[in-house]
Motif scaffolding. Structure first.
Motif, PDB file in Angstrom:
ATOM      1  N   SER A 196      14.238  -9.664  -7.617  1.00 39.97           N
ATOM      2  CA  SER A 196      14.019 -10.258  -8.934  1.00 39.97           C
ATOM      3  C   SER A 196      13.361 -11.634  -8.882  1.00 39.97           C
ATOM      4  O   SER A 196      13.322 -12.335  -9.875  1.00 39.97           O
ATOM      5  CB  SER A 196      15.353 -10.373  -9.681  1.00 39.97           C
ATOM      6  OG  SER A 196      16.273 -11.166  -8.946  1.00 39.97           O
ATOM      7  N   ASP A 197      12.836 -12.041  -7.718  1.00 39.72           N
ATOM      8  CA  ASP A 197      12.200 -13.358  -7.619  1.00 39.72           C
ATOM      9  C   ASP A 197      11.104 -13.315  -6.560  1.00 39.72           C
ATOM     10  O   ASP A 197      11.063 -12.415  -5.717  1.00 39.72           O
ATOM     11  CB  ASP A 197      13.228 -14.432  -7.264  1.00 39.72           C
ATOM     12  CG  ASP A 197      13.926 -14.152  -5.951  1.00 39.72           C
ATOM     13  OD1 ASP A 197      13.365 -14.499  -4.906  1.00 39.72           O
ATOM     14  OD2 ASP A 197      15.024 -13.569  -5.968  1.00 39.72           O
ATOM     15  N   LYS A 198      10.210 -14.283  -6.623  1.00 41.28           N
ATOM     16  CA  LYS A 198       9.042 -14.307  -5.743  1.00 41.28           C
ATOM     17  C   LYS A 198       9.418 -14.450  -4.267  1.00 41.28           C
ATOM     18  O   LYS A 198       8.757 -13.893  -3.389  1.00 41.28           O
ATOM     19  CB  LYS A 198       8.107 -15.458  -6.150  1.00 41.28           C
ATOM     20  CG  LYS A 198       7.302 -15.183  -7.405  1.00 41.28           C
ATOM     21  CD  LYS A 198       6.304 -14.062  -7.162  1.00 41.28           C
ATOM     22  CE  LYS A 198       5.444 -13.813  -8.397  1.00 41.28           C
ATOM     23  NZ  LYS A 198       4.541 -12.669  -8.198  1.00 41.28           N
ATOM     24  N   LEU A 199      10.456 -15.226  -3.971  1.00 43.46           N
ATOM     25  CA  LEU A 199      10.851 -15.404  -2.581  1.00 43.46           C
ATOM     26  C   LEU A 199      11.261 -14.063  -1.986  1.00 43.46           C
ATOM     27  O   LEU A 199      10.805 -13.681  -0.903  1.00 43.46           O
ATOM     28  CB  LEU A 199      11.996 -16.408  -2.474  1.00 43.46           C
ATOM     29  CG  LEU A 199      12.547 -16.652  -1.063  1.00 43.46           C
ATOM     30  CD1 LEU A 199      11.452 -17.170  -0.141  1.00 43.46           C
ATOM     31  CD2 LEU A 199      13.721 -17.621  -1.100  1.00 43.46           C
ATOM     32  N   THR A 200      12.112 -13.332  -2.684  1.00 41.13           N
ATOM     33  CA  THR A 200      12.556 -12.025  -2.195  1.00 41.13           C
ATOM     34  C   THR A 200      11.375 -11.068  -2.052  1.00 41.13           C
ATOM     35  O   THR A 200      11.251 -10.360  -1.038  1.00 41.13           O
ATOM     36  CB  THR A 200      13.596 -11.422  -3.159  1.00 41.13           C
ATOM     37  OG1 THR A 200      14.697 -12.319  -3.284  1.00 41.13           O
ATOM     38  CG2 THR A 200      14.104 -10.087  -2.651  1.00 41.13           C
ATOM     39  N   GLU A 201      10.512 -11.038  -3.059  1.00 32.04           N
ATOM     40  CA  GLU A 201       9.364 -10.135  -3.023  1.00 32.04           C
ATOM     41  C   GLU A 201       8.501 -10.393  -1.792  1.00 32.04           C
ATOM     42  O   GLU A 201       8.100  -9.455  -1.085  1.00 32.04           O
ATOM     43  CB  GLU A 201       8.514 -10.315  -4.285  1.00 32.04           C
ATOM     44  CG  GLU A 201       9.172  -9.811  -5.562  1.00 32.04           C
ATOM     45  CD  GLU A 201       8.336 -10.122  -6.800  1.00 32.04           C
ATOM     46  OE1 GLU A 201       7.113 -10.364  -6.634  1.00 32.04           O
ATOM     47  OE2 GLU A 201       8.888 -10.137  -7.909  1.00 32.04           O
ATOM     48  N   ASN A 202       8.208 -11.660  -1.508  1.00 29.31           N
ATOM     49  CA  ASN A 202       7.274 -11.970  -0.430  1.00 29.31           C
ATOM     50  C   ASN A 202       7.915 -11.917   0.948  1.00 29.31           C
ATOM     51  O   ASN A 202       7.223 -11.710   1.940  1.00 29.31           O
ATOM     52  CB  ASN A 202       6.600 -13.307  -0.708  1.00 29.31           C
ATOM     53  CG  ASN A 202       5.535 -13.188  -1.784  1.00 29.31           C
ATOM     54  OD1 ASN A 202       4.378 -12.884  -1.495  1.00 29.31           O
ATOM     55  ND2 ASN A 202       5.921 -13.382  -3.035  1.00 29.31           N
ATOM     56  N   ILE A 203       9.223 -12.072   1.020  1.00 25.29           N
ATOM     57  CA  ILE A 203       9.918 -11.803   2.284  1.00 25.29           C
ATOM     58  C   ILE A 203       9.758 -10.331   2.640  1.00 25.29           C
ATOM     59  O   ILE A 203       9.443  -9.968   3.782  1.00 25.29           O
ATOM     60  CB  ILE A 203      11.408 -12.189   2.169  1.00 25.29           C
ATOM     61  CG1 ILE A 203      11.573 -13.703   2.226  1.00 25.29           C
ATOM     62  CG2 ILE A 203      12.231 -11.535   3.282  1.00 25.29           C
ATOM     63  CD1 ILE A 203      12.982 -14.188   1.951  1.00 25.29           C
ATOM     64  N   LEU A 204       9.956  -9.458   1.663  1.00 18.16           N
ATOM     65  CA  LEU A 204       9.807  -8.015   1.892  1.00 18.16           C
ATOM     66  C   LEU A 204       8.369  -7.655   2.260  1.00 18.16           C
ATOM     67  O   LEU A 204       8.132  -6.827   3.147  1.00 18.16           O
ATOM     68  CB  LEU A 204      10.248  -7.248   0.652  1.00 18.16           C
ATOM     69  CG  LEU A 204      11.750  -7.247   0.359  1.00 18.16           C
ATOM     70  CD1 LEU A 204      12.033  -6.740  -1.047  1.00 18.16           C
ATOM     71  CD2 LEU A 204      12.509  -6.396   1.379  1.00 18.16           C
ATOM     72  N   LEU A 205       7.403  -8.280   1.609  1.00 13.35           N
ATOM     73  CA  LEU A 205       5.998  -7.990   1.899  1.00 13.35           C
ATOM     74  C   LEU A 205       5.613  -8.444   3.306  1.00 13.35           C
ATOM     75  O   LEU A 205       4.920  -7.727   4.039  1.00 13.35           O
ATOM     76  CB  LEU A 205       5.099  -8.678   0.865  1.00 13.35           C
ATOM     77  CG  LEU A 205       5.113  -8.078  -0.544  1.00 13.35           C
ATOM     78  CD1 LEU A 205       4.387  -8.998  -1.516  1.00 13.35           C
ATOM     79  CD2 LEU A 205       4.490  -6.692  -0.554  1.00 13.35           C
ATOM     80  N   ALA A 207       7.495  -8.780   5.892  1.00 13.36           N
ATOM     81  CA  ALA A 207       8.221  -8.058   6.952  1.00 13.36           C
ATOM     82  C   ALA A 207       7.918  -6.572   6.941  1.00 13.36           C
ATOM     83  O   ALA A 207       8.645  -5.790   7.541  1.00 13.36           O
ATOM     84  CB  ALA A 207       9.725  -8.278   6.785  1.00 13.36           C
ATOM     85  N   TYR A 208       6.855  -6.168   6.265  1.00 10.23           N
ATOM     86  CA  TYR A 208       6.553  -4.737   6.143  1.00 10.23           C
ATOM     87  C   TYR A 208       5.711  -4.204   7.298  1.00 10.23           C
ATOM     88  O   TYR A 208       6.075  -3.222   7.945  1.00 10.23           O
ATOM     89  CB  TYR A 208       5.831  -4.459   4.822  1.00 10.23           C
ATOM     90  CG  TYR A 208       5.493  -2.995   4.632  1.00 10.23           C
ATOM     91  CD1 TYR A 208       6.491  -2.044   4.415  1.00 10.23           C
ATOM     92  CD2 TYR A 208       4.170  -2.547   4.683  1.00 10.23           C
ATOM     93  CE1 TYR A 208       6.194  -0.703   4.262  1.00 10.23           C
ATOM     94  CE2 TYR A 208       3.865  -1.205   4.525  1.00 10.23           C
ATOM     95  CZ  TYR A 208       4.876  -0.292   4.307  1.00 10.23           C
ATOM     96  OH  TYR A 208       4.570   1.048   4.161  1.00 10.23           O
ATOM     97  N   ASP A 209       4.592  -4.842   7.603  1.00 12.99           N
ATOM     98  CA  ASP A 209       3.667  -4.293   8.600  1.00 12.99           C
ATOM     99  C   ASP A 209       4.238  -4.295  10.007  1.00 12.99           C
ATOM    100  O   ASP A 209       3.953  -3.396  10.803  1.00 12.99           O
ATOM    101  CB  ASP A 209       2.349  -5.069   8.581  1.00 12.99           C
ATOM    102  CG  ASP A 209       1.548  -4.778   7.324  1.00 12.99           C
ATOM    103  OD1 ASP A 209       1.630  -3.644   6.819  1.00 12.99           O
ATOM    104  OD2 ASP A 209       0.854  -5.689   6.830  1.00 12.99           O
ATOM    105  N   GLU A 210       5.056  -5.291  10.328  1.00 18.31           N
ATOM    106  CA  GLU A 210       5.696  -5.351  11.629  1.00 18.31           C
ATOM    107  C   GLU A 210       6.947  -6.212  11.554  1.00 18.31           C
ATOM    108  O   GLU A 210       7.050  -7.095  10.698  1.00 18.31           O
ATOM    109  CB  GLU A 210       4.743  -5.907  12.686  1.00 18.31           C
ATOM    110  CG  GLU A 210       4.242  -7.310  12.396  1.00 18.31           C
ATOM    111  CD  GLU A 210       3.262  -7.786  13.449  1.00 18.31           C
ATOM    112  OE1 GLU A 210       2.932  -6.991  14.344  1.00 18.31           O
ATOM    113  OE2 GLU A 210       2.855  -8.955  13.380  1.00 18.31           O
ATOM    114  N   PRO A 211       7.925  -5.965  12.422  1.00 17.36           N
ATOM    115  CA  PRO A 211       9.154  -6.775  12.412  1.00 17.36           C
ATOM    116  C   PRO A 211       8.846  -8.232  12.718  1.00 17.36           C
ATOM    117  O   PRO A 211       7.978  -8.544  13.535  1.00 17.36           O
ATOM    118  CB  PRO A 211      10.002  -6.134  13.522  1.00 17.36           C
ATOM    119  CG  PRO A 211       9.481  -4.739  13.647  1.00 17.36           C
ATOM    120  CD  PRO A 211       8.013  -4.839  13.391  1.00 17.36           C
ATOM    121  N   VAL A 212       9.566  -9.133  12.056  1.00 16.30           N
ATOM    122  CA  VAL A 212       9.378 -10.573  12.246  1.00 16.30           C
ATOM    123  C   VAL A 212      10.734 -11.256  12.274  1.00 16.30           C
ATOM    124  O   VAL A 212      11.740 -10.708  11.817  1.00 16.30           O
ATOM    125  CB  VAL A 212       8.534 -11.184  11.102  1.00 16.30           C
ATOM    126  CG1 VAL A 212       7.109 -10.691  11.154  1.00 16.30           C
ATOM    127  CG2 VAL A 212       9.153 -10.868   9.741  1.00 16.30           C
TER     128      VAL A 212
END
Length: 545
Positions: A196-205, A207-212
């Protein structure tokens, strides 16, 4: 241990309190960071906090008072002047105040991006002046481990200061992640409620292509690791992320990009145009059959249109899915969906939109949600009451109204309940409901525009739609093969939990609405001017006497 306390919701509040105290934006940010670092440290040591906001306020006040007392005479340190191998606990004093302050600002900046295990010992040792043995005793770890973590932390800080501002686009122009799901949501609306917020959205984005690592996430976002870590822990607990070896995390659901959403769009529209008769021939017969049913005939004219739209979408979408699953062998029955911790059974689905993305308009015109149901049991004289529907560009039912209270209210309007006294938040939604084509208001009286059927009649509609779904599936099997070959989405190699059918979702998903738009243009279905026409049905089942 931070799972027990959700600190992320206090970030802005604490920052503004800090700003109010010191009146300086940079100092306010530093005070807020120090406060969160101290509170996280206390929580990690097992502190039990009854009122987390009061505790944050108290720590912030202490930090500010300490700052005022020592502003002009505190002997600060420079990590760059400290020996790599820690031999004793002597802190080297600064010699050049101006040079020191520049270094300190950079060092404090980089300290925020360290992982928790390194950041904690660095804050204790360098900021609070706590000795190595004391740290080891408090954290219940060997002295050698403390020294190792200090050296590692210093190394990362030195590298960070040298690189400075090595952020990704997400730190200054965050993307948008829209969440949907297949299946039944959790008791608190998961997975929707978790993003529900930009921080959460962009953390998920990110960490998608490869583990970080969380440190990499923090640095990429230009956000202190202390703020990133609680969000990551919450997402892992909510089963949207997973942790693997080496301290790395990754997003554990499919996220579609603009390219993947639009890759097959032109081909789908062209297919619907060139082979329109393969769809319409059976759909037209199905609609003629529907119009003979008693539950259709008793509806008002606007409700009949909604019923036809719901029926047409149901046939077309299910026929596409039927062929897709037959060709790809990707079917997954609901009985095989995973049970979630929150009581739901779902697969999360993400769509990434950039700030200047134009595909949302292009694809959105043709997208259809999976059929959803919102309702409740054992109300009034009913066993069940449910609102069933599809969201399309022609009409939709907003997520904020997908609650049992609204469904009961719509039923009360349908029944003409006297002395109707809904809650204030429902009353406030009336103008919106009228604009959406769900309600009409005449002579200060509300009228429900939706079709209303008994559950047995809804089942009858679904059964009829199923018969024609099979007929259309046979007609379109061959033309679907070419689409399924070109719209397939490849997953990152570490992502193994995504069901196969989701990789084919954008191969032919736009065809149903492309067919419906063509039928509307030719005057075969609905009217060209029809707008705000949600594909909704209110379904009720009476309780047995």
């Amino acid at each position: 241990m931070t799972d027990k306390y959700n600190l992320t919701e206090y970030v802005d509040r604490l920052y503004f309190l800090s700003l109010k105290k010191c009146g300086d934006y940079h100092m306010a940010w530093e005070l807020a960071q120090d406060t969160f670092a101290a509170v996280l440290s206390s929580i990690n040591r097992g502190a039990e906090i009854k009122n987390i906001w009061a505790y944050l306020e108290r720590v912030l006040s202490n930090k500010y008072n300490e700052y005022l007392r020592q502003k002009y005479n505190k002997p600060w340190i420079s990590f760059n002047d400290y020996p790599l191998e820690i031999e004793d606990e002597t802190i080297l004093l600064r010699q050049d105040t101006e040079r020191y302050n520049e270094q300190l600002e950079a060092i404090r900046h980089e300290l925020c991006f360290l992982a928790c295990i390194h950041r904690e010992v660095m804050v204790r040792f360098y900021i609070h002046g706590e000795g190595v043995e004391s740290i080891a005793k408090s954290l219940k770890i060997p002295v050698g481990t403390v020294k190792s973590r200090l050296n590692t932390g210093r190394k990362h800080i030195r590298e960070g200061v040298n690189e400075m501002e090595n952020y990704t686009k997400q730190s200054y122009e965050p993307d948008t992640l829209m969440i949907s799901c297949s299946g039944g949501t959790g008791i608190n609306g998961e997975p929707f409620s978790m993003v529900s917020d930009k921080l959460t959205e962009n953390i998920l984005l990110l960490a998608y292509d490869e583990p970080v690592t969380e440190t990499e996430l923090a640095r990429a976002l230009g956000t202190p690791a202390a703020f990133v870590e609680p969000v990551v822990n919450r997402l892992i607990d909510g089963e949207l992320m997973k942790r693997k070896g080496g301290g790395k995390v990754y997003t554990d659901f499919i996220i579609y990009t603009e390219k993947e959403r639009t890759n097959n769009l032109e081909k789908q529209i062209k297919t619907a145009e060139e082979h329109f008769d393969l769809f319409w021939k059976e759909l037209e017969t199905a609609l003629e059959n529907l119009r003979k049913r008693d539950f259709y005939r008793r509806q008002k004219e606007n409700a009949k249109k909604m019923l036809e739209l719901h029926f047409s979408i149901d046939i077309l979408q299910r026929s596409i899915i039927n062929v897709r699953d037959n060709i790809t062998d990707a079917a997954l029955p609901y009985s095989e969906y995973p049970y979630r911790k929150n009581g739901g059974r779902w697969f999360a689905i993400g769509n990434k939109y950039s700030g200047n993305s134009a595909d949302a308009v292009n694809v959105g015109k043709y997208e259809i949600s999976g059929e959803y149901g919102v309702g409740t049991d054992n109300v009034y004289d009913l066993r069940t009451l449910e609102l069933r529907g599809y969201d399309t560009s022609i009409g939709h039912y907003p997520g904020k109204y997908k609650k049992a209270d609204y469904v009961k209210w719509l039923y009360e309007i349908f029944k003409g309940t006297k002395d109707l006294c809904p809650a204030d938040y429902i009353i406030e939604s009336i103008p919106d409901m009228i604009d959406l084509g769900i309600l009409n208001k005449a002579d200060d009286k509300l009228e429900l525009l939706l079709p209303v059927v008994e559950k047995s009649e809804y089942i009858e509609e679904k059964k009829l739609a199923g018969e024609y779904k099979e007929k259309i599936s046979g007609n379109i099997h061959n033309i679907m093969e070419a689409l399924l070959e070109t719209g397939y989405v490849y997953l990152p190699k570490h992502l193994t939990s995504v069901p196969k059918w989701l990789q084919y979702m954008y191969c032919a998903n736009c065809i149903p609405m492309a067919v419906i738009y063509r039928a509307m243009e030719e005057g075969l279905l609905l009217n060209r001017s029809d707008a705000h026409l949600p594909a909704l049905i209110l379904v009720y089942e009476k309780a047995h006497s």
